[in-house]
Write a protein that holds these residues in place. Structure first.
Motif, PDB file in Angstrom:
ATOM      1  N   LEU A  34      -4.879-102.201  85.736  1.00  0.00           N
ATOM      2  CA  LEU A  34      -4.912-103.290  86.720  1.00  0.00           C
ATOM      3  C   LEU A  34      -6.240-103.338  87.479  1.00  0.00           C
ATOM      4  N   ARG A  35      -6.917-102.208  87.486  1.00  0.00           N
ATOM      5  CA  ARG A  35      -8.159-102.139  88.258  1.00  0.00           C
ATOM      6  C   ARG A  35      -9.364-102.658  87.489  1.00  0.00           C
ATOM      7  N   LYS A  36      -9.156-103.011  86.226  1.00  0.00           N
ATOM      8  CA  LYS A  36     -10.297-103.370  85.382  1.00  0.00           C
ATOM      9  C   LYS A  36     -10.661-104.846  85.466  1.00  0.00           C
TER      10      LYS A  36
ATOM     11  N   ARG B 255     -10.906-106.774  92.987  1.00  0.00           N
ATOM     12  CA  ARG B 255     -10.640-105.615  92.108  1.00  0.00           C
ATOM     13  C   ARG B 255      -9.437-105.827  91.223  1.00  0.00           C
ATOM     14  N   VAL B 256      -8.344-106.325  91.821  1.00  0.00           N
ATOM     15  CA  VAL B 256      -7.113-106.490  91.061  1.00  0.00           C
ATOM     16  C   VAL B 256      -6.774-107.975  91.037  1.00  0.00           C
ATOM     17  N   LYS B 257      -6.522-108.502  89.830  1.00  0.00           N
ATOM     18  CA  LYS B 257      -6.010-109.865  89.749  1.00  0.00           C
ATOM     19  C   LYS B 257      -4.494-109.756  89.767  1.00  0.00           C
ATOM     20  N   PRO B 258      -3.858-110.211  90.830  1.00  0.00           N
ATOM     21  CA  PRO B 258      -2.405-110.034  90.920  1.00  0.00           C
ATOM     22  C   PRO B 258      -1.675-110.591  89.693  1.00  0.00           C
ATOM     23  N   SER B 352     -12.528-105.364 100.202  1.00  0.00           N
ATOM     24  CA  SER B 352     -11.370-104.497  99.947  1.00  0.00           C
ATOM     25  C   SER B 352     -11.772-103.032 100.103  1.00  0.00           C
ATOM     26  N   GLU B 353     -12.980-102.722  99.674  1.00  0.00           N
ATOM     27  CA  GLU B 353     -13.463-101.348  99.787  1.00  0.00           C
ATOM     28  C   GLU B 353     -13.474-100.884 101.247  1.00  0.00           C
TER      29      GLU B 353
END
Lengths: 461, 485
Positions: A34-36, B255-258, B352-353
């Motif tokens: 998911l982090r990619k 970072r994350v695509k839901p 987000s970081e």
């Protein structure tokens, strides 16, 4: 641009304190697949670049400082005094949130208490809440309140209510399988005898708009007697500025008054954000949706304000709440409050009269142009219907007006097929006589042309 | 400075006037000729009669009684009280945006429509969802729309017996309220000892009556639901859909695509994640993204590109209709658009970081002084428990009030409901290390005061414009408007 304040060194110090070796490690709990994500966005802009891009987009819109507009129909172009913007944009108002900690939010709370008071005054009702998303959702939530209160499952709505409000109501009611029946229109207002025939013991509420979507005044007195006799509630959707001169809904037996407070000092913003208001008779107080502010005292006996009757709300009552509203329209309610205070008692009356006088001047002048007429000879506030001469369509007329710097009225055909060559015009205090005269003079040119084609040629030359 | 401000009605003076109106420049008609007497109001509404300066002073003074992001650190959990860039106010206020009427035909508003179209493209890319509706007025309105779509989806498939929505016990109150408003019955699932959805409990609740699940990720404890893909599979296998409450999107930005988690619906809170100022409680904006099978049911109209032209498209026969007049909270959407363009992908990743770094930094600093029921690495927020202090007679409410004396707004308290004496803290990415240190120091001092001088905490606040309020009286004897003498 970036609004993160950390220096590289600070980030390292912080990580060390947390006991992590890298920033990436903070996200290691998220499964790797998911982090990619790869996210492709345009290159970041500087502040100067951002402003120029937005200006470029905004210039491709024909806004109402440059165009002479006669549109209303639920969104109104009124004059907004400078202080409304300057005061409401103070950071202390703009960047706070729902006043959960009352002791540190007295400014917002007191302003909302004043807003509630002003709405009660305008509506002639006992209790008002601290705002709704807009007039349409306020109307839908009023119907839901009536359904819960009466334990009945049918709602009657006049077809002279704003078509988009009716559409929103239909969507909301479909969820709980309540039935919605439209009452037909006769001569520009609700057909009172049709309404009477439809009201029975299964009806939770009747809903009408005053002035109605077409601008005309409903014979509202009779509605409440008809509805109350069968135990139904009466819901009115009202224009707050008209209440400077028109009877308050509380005076003609209305149980719930809702409406759109955008006209009170809020920009058009292409349809949103706007702000709804919601006022009820006292016995419905505990069934209100949304936030309510009440006065109380502090430890030292001083007057102070606080969110109250929260047992109705979603954060306490969850699935048994009276509504799911959390964030509402506070900043716009604040603007409405500042606007009404700046206008004052005399100002609001004067403003309502200016709307009346200017719209009546406009209809008189338009109807003097050969071929243009009004299909309904009825009292109206600041909007009215105009029937076009044969051979001229509303869209065709609007295209020609636009070439002359005018945004014409709203074509009514898509909402009311029976009004196919008719348009809804709106004239507020913001319209100068010269602007109305300029509309009329173009209409005259068009009317004199033998055919639409001939007129087109004339305008081009 | 005086900490009390009279009501505007109390400084009213009969006959005084404020702002001036445009002149009457048309011939005056008698009122009765236009409006028959029976329609006219008998007594005018009692609006205050004040000068323009009275109004300016009154509302300026009121504003000074508020804490706000501009004046104070505002660590309100789940509300993402980040800095609101002022350039957004400038661009949203451009006359070419703010002075546009919603019924102007598309040929007059191409710049506006292009902005809305482009904004949709950007959020689709950020979230990995195939389409967004811009209509929802706020997060809860997005949730409501989502539930309406879930209903429409099952109905289309003839599965009208799906009447239940599963919601974790840690969820925002709006979730169950939205589900109920759209006619669903709510089933609660428990969180496990790690604060995550209990998969066994979830599996047990599956039945042909399940319409879907509402889940927040990261959840309200600030923890990432690491089994989200499995959760979505469990729901999908049972024929249900998954709604993701995007209130906590700040942790995932860039970072994350839901969409990749397997969810079917997601709302964004533009006033949280994307810097729309909270305005004391709105306006918000809650665009809703959906997966492919739900697209036909989205509300109308939708902005569409045809060649080089943008239009409003009403032609979707399976649409659920409208949930709002006009098109959505355009003024808020413009600010979110400006934010995304300012940051770009890298900028969003830095958000987000830093949001996650700040939350963990504070969590660590406070972990020796307050109970931390879920000690795992958190995302953008974390939840402390004041149960240790409660044993000393000091409640979480007292701690929150005492923080006001130290010039900080309070965290969200008594939420989530599954944590005793909860303090939910979300610092956001725009706060500096120094601010976080000062805040931690204040909370540590309060923890010490709870031991050494509990009355000091229980009596707080002392330095705010008013002291602790009598909320019981407010509810028992409701006084909801000024009573004119």
């Amino acid at each position: 641009m970036n609004y993160v304040p950390h220096t590289a060194q600070e980030k390292e110090q912080m990580l060390r304190e947390i006991g992590m070796e890298s920033l990436e490690a903070l996200f290691s709990v998220i499964p790797e697949q998911l982090r990619k994500a790869t996210i492709r966005l345009p290159e970041a802009l500087s502040e100067a670049e951002l402003i120029s891009l937005c200006k470029e987009l905004s210039k491709r819109n024909s806004h109402l400082n440059e165009y002479n507009s006669f549109l209303g129909a639920g969104a109104y172009d009124h004059f907004i005094p400078s202080i409304v913007g300057t005061l409401s944009s103070r950071g202390e108002f703009l960047t706070s949130y729902t006043p959960y900690q009352a002791e540190a939010s007295q400014g917002t709370l007191q302003a909302l208490y004043e807003f509630q008071t002003l709405i009660c005054e305008l509506a002639g009702l006992d209790v008002a809440n601290a705002s709704m998303y807009d007039g349409a959702t306020a109307l839908a939530e009023a119907a839901l309140l009536a359904i819960r209160h009466t334990e009945r499952n049918k709602v009657l709505i006049s077809s002279t209510v704003h078509p988009e409000y009716r559409a929103v109501l239909a969507t909301y009611l479909a969820q709980i399988e309540a039935s919605l029946v439209e009452v037909r229109m006769a001569e520009g207002i609700t057909d009172a005898s049709a309404l009477k025939d439809l009201v029975d013991e299964g009806v939770a509420a009747i809903i009408f708009q005053q002035p109605n979507f077409l601008g005309y005044l409903e014979e509202a007195d009779a509605f409440s007697a008809t509805a109350h006799e069968k135990g139904a509630l009466v819901i009115a959707c009202v224009n707050p500025i008209s209440l400077g001169i028109l009877s308050p809904p509380g005076d003609y037996g209305v149980d719930i008054a809702v409406g759109e407070a955008q006209p009170l000092g809020n920009p058009l913003w292409y349809g949103g954000p706007h702000v709804g208001f919601f006022a009820v008779k006292k016995e419905l107080m505990r069934k209100l949706p949304g936030r309510l502010v009440g006065a109380t005292t502090d430890l030292e006996g001083r007057r102070a304000f606080v969110l109250t009757l929260q047992a109705r709300e979603q954060h306490i009552r969850r699935q048994r709440a009276t509504s799911n509203i959390c964030t509402n329209q506070n900043l716009l309610a604040l603007r409405a409050t500042i606007y009404l205070c700046a206008l004052g008692k005399e100002g609001l009356k004067e403003l309502a009269e200016l709307n009346l006088q200017k719209s009546h001047y406009a209809i008189d002048m338009i109807c003097k142009v050969k071929g243009f007429s009004t299909p309904f000879k009825r009292p109206f506030f600041n909007e009215f219907v105009i029937q076009l001469p044969s051979g001229l369509t509303p869209e065709g007329l609007n295209k020609r007006l636009y070439k002359r710097g005018i945004v014409g009225g709203l074509p009514l055909k898509s909402f009311y097929p029976e009004l196919k060559d008719a348009m809804l015009f709106c004239v507020t205090e913001n319209k100068t006589r010269a602007q109305t005269d300029s509309l009329v003079s173009v209409l005259k040119e068009i009317s004199k042309g033998k055919s639409p084609k001939a007129t087109e040629k004339m305008i081009k030359s | 400075m005086s900490q009390q401000e009279k009501l505007i009605f109390e400084i009213s003076s009969s006959g005084r006037r404020g702002v001036s109106l445009p002149p009457l420049d048309v011939p005056r008609k008698p009122l009765e000729e236009m409006i028959p007497t029976k329609f006219q109001r008998k007594t005018p509404p009692r609006l205050p009669e004040v000068s323009e300066l009275d109004v300016v002073r009154h509302f300026t003074r009121l504003s000074q009684l508020n804490y706000s992001v501009d004046t104070h650190f505002y660590p309100l959990g789940s509300c993402t009280m980040k800095y609101n860039p002022r350039v957004h106010e400038e661009v949203a206020g451009l006359e070419g945006f703010s002075r546009l009427h919603p019924y102007q035909p598309p040929e007059q508003t191409q710049g506006m429509l292009e902005l809305l179209y482009h904004f949709s493209e950007l959020v689709k890319e950020i979230c990995g969802m195939p389409e967004f509706s811009l209509q929802p007025a706020a997060g809860a309105h997005g949730e409501l729309l989502g539930m309406m779509l879930v209903r429409a989806y099952h109905r289309k498939r003839g599965e009208t017996g799906r009447k239940k929505i599963i919601i974790p016990d840690s969820a925002h109150g709006t979730n169950p309220a939205s589900a109920a408003l759209s006619g669903f019955e709510v089933i609660e699932v428990k969180s496990d000892s790690h604060g995550l959805v209990d998969l066994e409990d979830l599996r047990r609740t599956m039945s042909p009556e399940i319409a879907g699940m509402m889940i927040t990720n990261p959840n309200t404890l600030g923890l990432f639901e690491k089994d989200i893909v499995t959760i979505c599979n469990i729901l999908h296998e049972a024929g249900g859909l998954v709604y993701c409450d995007g209130a906590n999107m700040n942790a995932l930005l860039g970072r994350v695509k839901p969409g990749a988690m397997g969810i079917d619906l997601l709302h964004l809170n533009l006033h949280k994640t994307f810097t729309g100022p909270h305005g004391g409680g709105g306006p918000g904006s809650g665009p809703l993204g959906v997966s492919e099978p739900l697209r036909p049911f989205l509300p109308v109209p939708r902005v569409k590109k045809e060649g080089d032209t943008y239009i409003w498209d009403y032609n979707y026969p399976e649409t659920i209709g409208r949930i709002k007049a006009f098109y959505g909270h355009i003024g808020v959407i413009i600010k979110a658009y400006a934010y995304i363009l300012s940051l770009g992908t890298e900028g969003l990743m830095k958000v987000s970081e830093a949001a996650v770094l700040n939350a963990n930094f504070l969590r660590k600093k406070l972990s020796n002084f307050y109970d931390l029921p879920y000690p795992e690495v958190c995302m953008h927020e974390f939840v402390l428990s004041g149960r240790r202090q409660k044993k000393q007679g000091v409640t979480t409410l007292d701690i929150a009030k005492r923080l006001l004396d130290y010039d900080f707004y309070a965290p969200t308290i008594y939420f989530p409901l599954i944590v005793e004496e909860a303090l939910m803290i979300e610092p956001t990415e725009t706060e500096s290390k120094q601010t976080l240190e000062a805040f931690a120091e204040a909370l540590i001092k309060i923890a010490k005061e709870a031991e050494s001088a509990p009355d000091r905490v229980k009596g707080a606040p002392f330095d705010t414009p008013v002291r602790r309020l009598d909320e019981v009286k407010a509810a028992r004897e409701p006084n909801l408007h000024w009573n004119f003498p």
